[in-house]
Design an enzyme around this catalytic site. Structure first.
Site, PDB file in Angstrom:
ATOM      1  N   GLU A 151       0.838  -1.220   0.000  1.00 58.65           N
ATOM      2  CA  GLU A 151       0.000   0.000   0.000  1.00 58.65           C
ATOM      3  C   GLU A 151       0.866   1.260   0.000  1.00 58.65           C
ATOM      4  O   GLU A 151       0.587   2.225   0.692  1.00 58.65           O
ATOM      5  CB  GLU A 151      -0.991  -0.020   1.171  1.00 58.65           C
ATOM      6  CG  GLU A 151      -2.017  -1.134   1.030  1.00 58.65           C
ATOM      7  CD  GLU A 151      -3.149  -1.072   2.026  1.00 58.65           C
ATOM      8  OE1 GLU A 151      -3.473   0.035   2.483  1.00 58.65           O
ATOM      9  OE2 GLU A 151      -3.703  -2.137   2.328  1.00 58.65           O
TER      10      GLU A 151
HETATM   11  C1  LIG Z   1       2.407  -9.663   1.027  1.00 59.52           C
HETATM   12  C2  LIG Z   1       2.044  -8.672  -0.027  1.00 59.52           C
HETATM   13  C3  LIG Z   1       0.714  -8.356  -0.245  1.00 59.52           C
HETATM   14  C4  LIG Z   1       0.355  -7.465  -1.260  1.00 59.52           C
HETATM   15  N1  LIG Z   1      -0.975  -7.204  -1.502  1.00 59.52           N
HETATM   16  C5  LIG Z   1      -1.317  -6.484  -2.602  1.00 59.52           C
HETATM   17  C6  LIG Z   1      -2.698  -6.348  -2.994  1.00 59.52           C
HETATM   18  O1  LIG Z   1      -3.607  -6.829  -2.324  1.00 59.52           O
HETATM   19  N2  LIG Z   1      -2.972  -5.681  -4.136  1.00 59.52           N
HETATM   20  C7  LIG Z   1      -2.003  -5.121  -4.908  1.00 59.52           C
HETATM   21  O2  LIG Z   1      -2.329  -4.530  -5.934  1.00 59.52           O
HETATM   22  N3  LIG Z   1      -0.690  -5.199  -4.548  1.00 59.52           N
HETATM   23  C8  LIG Z   1      -0.330  -5.881  -3.433  1.00 59.52           C
HETATM   24  N4  LIG Z   1       1.001  -6.008  -3.080  1.00 59.52           N
HETATM   25  C9  LIG Z   1       2.012  -5.332  -3.869  1.00 59.52           C
HETATM   26  C10 LIG Z   1       2.643  -4.150  -3.152  1.00 59.52           C
HETATM   27  O3  LIG Z   1       1.730  -3.086  -3.075  1.00 59.52           O
HETATM   28  C11 LIG Z   1       3.941  -3.796  -3.878  1.00 59.52           C
HETATM   29  O4  LIG Z   1       4.873  -4.807  -3.518  1.00 59.52           O
HETATM   30  C12 LIG Z   1       4.472  -2.427  -3.509  1.00 59.52           C
HETATM   31  O5  LIG Z   1       3.669  -1.434  -4.053  1.00 59.52           O
HETATM   32  C13 LIG Z   1       5.909  -2.200  -3.988  1.00 59.52           C
HETATM   33  O6  LIG Z   1       6.076  -2.558  -5.321  1.00 59.52           O
HETATM   34  P1  LIG Z   1       7.268  -3.549  -5.730  1.00 59.52           P
HETATM   35  O7  LIG Z   1       7.240  -4.688  -4.792  1.00 59.52           O
HETATM   36  O8  LIG Z   1       7.158  -3.838  -7.158  1.00 59.52           O
HETATM   37  O9  LIG Z   1       8.582  -2.735  -5.423  1.00 59.52           O
HETATM   38  P2  LIG Z   1       9.324  -1.720  -6.429  1.00 59.52           P
HETATM   39  O10 LIG Z   1       8.369  -0.711  -6.916  1.00 59.52           O
HETATM   40  O11 LIG Z   1      10.103  -2.497  -7.416  1.00 59.52           O
HETATM   41  O12 LIG Z   1      10.325  -1.006  -5.418  1.00 59.52           O
HETATM   42  C14 LIG Z   1      11.537  -1.613  -4.966  1.00 59.52           C
HETATM   43  C15 LIG Z   1      12.258  -0.619  -4.053  1.00 59.52           C
HETATM   44  O13 LIG Z   1      12.576   0.567  -4.789  1.00 59.52           O
HETATM   45  C16 LIG Z   1      12.021   1.703  -4.156  1.00 59.52           C
HETATM   46  N5  LIG Z   1      11.601   2.643  -5.190  1.00 59.52           N
HETATM   47  C17 LIG Z   1      10.762   2.432  -6.230  1.00 59.52           C
HETATM   48  N6  LIG Z   1      10.604   3.535  -6.955  1.00 59.52           N
HETATM   49  C18 LIG Z   1      11.363   4.499  -6.362  1.00 59.52           C
HETATM   50  C19 LIG Z   1      11.613   5.873  -6.628  1.00 59.52           C
HETATM   51  N7  LIG Z   1      11.002   6.528  -7.633  1.00 59.52           N
HETATM   52  N8  LIG Z   1      12.467   6.541  -5.826  1.00 59.52           N
HETATM   53  C20 LIG Z   1      13.063   5.920  -4.789  1.00 59.52           C
HETATM   54  N9  LIG Z   1      12.837   4.633  -4.462  1.00 59.52           N
HETATM   55  C21 LIG Z   1      12.006   3.928  -5.239  1.00 59.52           C
HETATM   56  C22 LIG Z   1      10.857   1.172  -3.340  1.00 59.52           C
HETATM   57  O14 LIG Z   1      10.526   2.025  -2.269  1.00 59.52           O
HETATM   58  C23 LIG Z   1      11.407  -0.170  -2.883  1.00 59.52           C
HETATM   59  O15 LIG Z   1      12.210   0.002  -1.751  1.00 59.52           O
HETATM   60  C24 LIG Z   1       1.369  -6.867  -2.047  1.00 59.52           C
HETATM   61  C25 LIG Z   1       2.705  -7.163  -1.801  1.00 59.52           C
HETATM   62  C26 LIG Z   1       3.056  -8.058  -0.823  1.00 59.52           C
HETATM   63  C27 LIG Z   1       4.506  -8.374  -0.616  1.00 59.52           C
END
Ligand SMILES: Cc1cc2nc3c(=O)[nH]c(=O)nc-3n(C[C@H](O)[C@H](O)[C@H](O)COP(=O)(O)OP(=O)(O)OC[C@H]3O[C@@H](n4cnc5c(N)ncnc54)[C@H](O)[C@@H]3O)c2cc1C
Length: 591
Positions: free
Chosen positions: A403
């Site tokens: 979130e």
């Molecule tokens: C257990 C679990 C439940 C979930 N439930 C849902 C759900 O119900 N529905 C749903 O839609 N999603 C869900 N998610 C997805 C979750 O919302 C995403 O994992 C989250 O938004 C982060 O995206 P990502 O994992 O792709 O990380 P990424 O976006 O790849 O980020 C990786 C790292 O880079 C950093 N980063 C990214 N962009 C930038 C930037 N511009 N500047 C600086 N730092 C940056 C991030 O903060 C993070 O530390 C769930 C995830 C998990 C693990």
């Protein structure tokens, strides 16, 4: 854990300015007291409903307390447990009574989530993924027909909801989703794509799905999709670090026909809808964090009082005492800010996204600090699966990731604030010209700016802040007043120096975000402590003490952040990172 309710309290927020964002105003050096004082309280009617829900919930959760660790190991919530959640009405907490729900306010809902998560994070998540995000879009943007069709089933739990935004290539960059919905001649849509890590994915029947509906990147639309439809499939359950009993799966759509009447809002409104849902739902995670912290504090105090080392209880040691005190400060601060934001939402405030993001960042990080300290106080026991600490640490680790990650939310907080500061500056620049073309408008803006600047350097505003707090918190009020002015000044300087380039100055943005987090959380703490009646009891005196302690700590952090905005070693750090990236590993060794 029994959470006490205060049924005597009454709402008292008549003068709230619905168009004002307290946090955004801080970026122009202004504290909007009318939206902070007096601290909100839950209405007597709702307190009564809440007391009933709370009591039955406690009995039910106590009965299952032994089972939660087993479900964590087995990575599943039994169907009988879901059935009980349905029977208790937990899927209908925020659904209006007309549709068969309990109709709690956001504040009331947040309180129930707090209680749920003080027993088990997975149980809380099953409920919050349904209410905070899964079907929130229907409540916020659904048509009457859509509500009539789905809400009764969602309230009873006959249908469980999930929110489908994330994809393998689209996480923080939510606008880049590839799932596509193509419009058919009869007005229906054909949906193709795959979502990953969807909470409740495997148990839900109702998905709010975001898909591209145009050729432009970012043109998203939202749809309601039912699990029973042809082409909808869910993947295997993810094997996770924490919240293991909660269902997380992929959800895929292969040539799924979505009827025209299942478009949510208008075509192209999807991104706005997704962000509105997440903003509106943030107090669920915040409330969950507060419940987790309360459970940790109860565990850690019992452990510290019982454990003897060096011939005495470890609770006697200063290092343990300060850990417990810090846990209490974190919990009080998180509770104060989450509750404040819940009331902004309930009052119909038009702009609370920045405050909601602040409450999520602060509460989730506070929960992680508290969980770590509770484990540390338990020593080796804390590391053993026989005790609850390791599960709490694992469960809480997700809070700063989903979130909205803490990084993304900090950038969002700072950007929103700078946008507000920039808006005023742009108006100011325009007004200089307008003084000649349109003197009334031009001088109006100039005088607003001048008024703000004067307010920042005169004691006039200080009287207002000070009049909102008891005499014992006067100095604290003055501290927030002074640092809000300083934030306004520094935002001004940074905007003049960097202009639009400020967007790429991530480290400055992070520091600005941390300052405004301290200010808004601190002001929420101050307002809450000011609302307590001085009955001479220790509980009152210690609440005042918490407000003073938080303020001192916030002041130290803010001083450091202000200093480091101007003088820092950021460039050297970035160069070092660049070198490590080029080596793709740690390049040194003692050999
Ligand atoms: C257990 C679990 C439940 C979930 N439930 C849902 C759900 O119900 N529905 C749903 O839609 N999603 C869900 N998610 C997805 C979750 O919302 C995403 O994992 C989250 O938004 C982060 O995206 P990502 O994992 O792709 O990380 P990424 O976006 O790849 O980020 C990786 C790292 O880079 C950093 N980063 C990214 N962009 C930038 C930037 N511009 N500047 C600086 N730092 C940056 C991030 O903060 C993070 O530390 C769930 C995830 C998990 C693990």
């Amino acid at each position: 854990m029994n959470i006490e309710l205060d049924p005597s309290s009454t709402p008292d927020r008549d003068e709230l300015d619905l168009d004002v964002s307290v946090a955004k105003s801080l970026f122009v050096g202004r504290i909007t007291e009318e939206n902070l004082f007096p601290y909100p309280r839950i209405g007597a009617d709702e307190a009564e409903t809440l007391a009933m829900v709370s009591n039955s919930l406690d009995n039910f959760l106590q009965d299952n307390q032994e089972e939660f660790p087993r479900w964590d190991r087995e990575s599943a919530q039994p169907e009988a447990f879901l059935k009980s959640l349905r029977e208790l009405g937990l899927f209908g907490l925020i659904i209006p009574e007309d549709y068969g729900g309990i109709g709690l306010s956001n504040a009331g809902y947040t309180r129930v989530v707090e209680q749920l998560s003080s027993y088990d994070s997975s149980a809380a998540l099953t409920v919050t993924a349904h209410s905070s995000i899964g079907m929130k879009g229907l409540l916020l943007f659904g048509t009457d027909e859509q509500k009539a069709r789905y809400l009764p089933k969602l309230a009873s739990g006959e249908m469980i909801a999930a929110f489908c935004l994330t994809e393998s290539g689209s996480g923080s960059d939510a606008a880049s989703v590839k799932t596509k919905a193509e419009k058919n001649q009869d007005g229906s849509w054909t949906l193709n794509g795959e979502k990953i890590w969807i909470t409740n994915g495997g148990i839900a029947d109702f998905y709010t799905v975001f898909a591209r509906t145009g050729n432009d990147a970012g043109e998203l639309s939202a749809f309601f999709v039912e699990r029973s439809w042809r082409g909808v499939n869910t993947g295997a359950k993810e094997d996770k670090m924490g919240i293991r009993a909660s269902s997380t799966t992929s959800v895929s759509f292969s040539d799924v026909t979505v009827p025209a009447e299942n478009l949510l809002g208008r075509q192209g409104q999807g991104f706005k809808i997704a962000m509105s849902i997440l903003n509106n739902g943030r107090t669920g995670l915040g409330g969950g964090s507060v419940g987790g912290m309360k459970a940790c504090i109860a565990l850690a105090t019992a452990q510290a009082l019982e454990r003897k080392q060096f011939g005495q209880s470890i609770a006697e040691f200063g290092l343990i005492k300060t850990k417990i005190a810090q846990m209490a400060i974190d919990c009080f601060a998180a509770e104060s800010v989450v509750w404040m934001v819940a009331h902004y939402i309930d009052s119909g405030c038009n702009d609370y996204s920045m405050e909601a993001a602040i409450s999520k960042v602060f509460a989730s990080e506070a929960m992680q600090r508290v969980a770590n300290e509770a484990l540390q106080i338990a020593g080796g026991n804390g590391y053993m699966k026989e005790f609850p600490y390791e599960q709490i640490v694992r469960d809480s680790r997700i809070l700063t990731i989903f979130e909205g990650t803490s990084e993304i939310l900090r950038l969002y907080i700072a950007l929103s604030g700078m946008k507000e500061a920039g808006r005023l500056m742009e108006e100011l620049a325009e007004s200089v010209e307008d003084v000649f073309n349109n003197p009334i408008k031009g001088l109006g803006v100039l005088s607003e700016y001048a008024g703000r600047r004067i307010a920042q350097i005169t004691p006039f505003r200080r009287d207002k802040m000070v009049s909102c707090v008891p005499a014992t918190l006067r100095n604290e009020a003055l501290i927030y007043d002074k640092y809000a002015s300083e934030l306004g000044r520094v935002a001004d300087v940074l905007l003049r120096r960097h202009g639009k380039e400020i967007v790429s100055k991530q480290l400055a943005m992070k520091r600005l975000a941390d300052i405004v987090i301290d200010l808004f959380v601190g002001l929420s703490v101050l307002a809450r402590a000011s609302s307590f009646t001085d009955d001479g009891e220790t509980r009152y005196q210690q609440a005042i003490n918490v407000a003073k302690l938080f303020t001192q700590q916030a002041k130290r952090r803010m001083n450091q952040n202000f200093r480091r905005i101007m003088r820092n070693e950021d460039d050297d750090l970035k160069q070092l990172a660049q070198f490590i990236f080029s080596e793709r590993a740690y390049p040194w060794d003692v050999l």
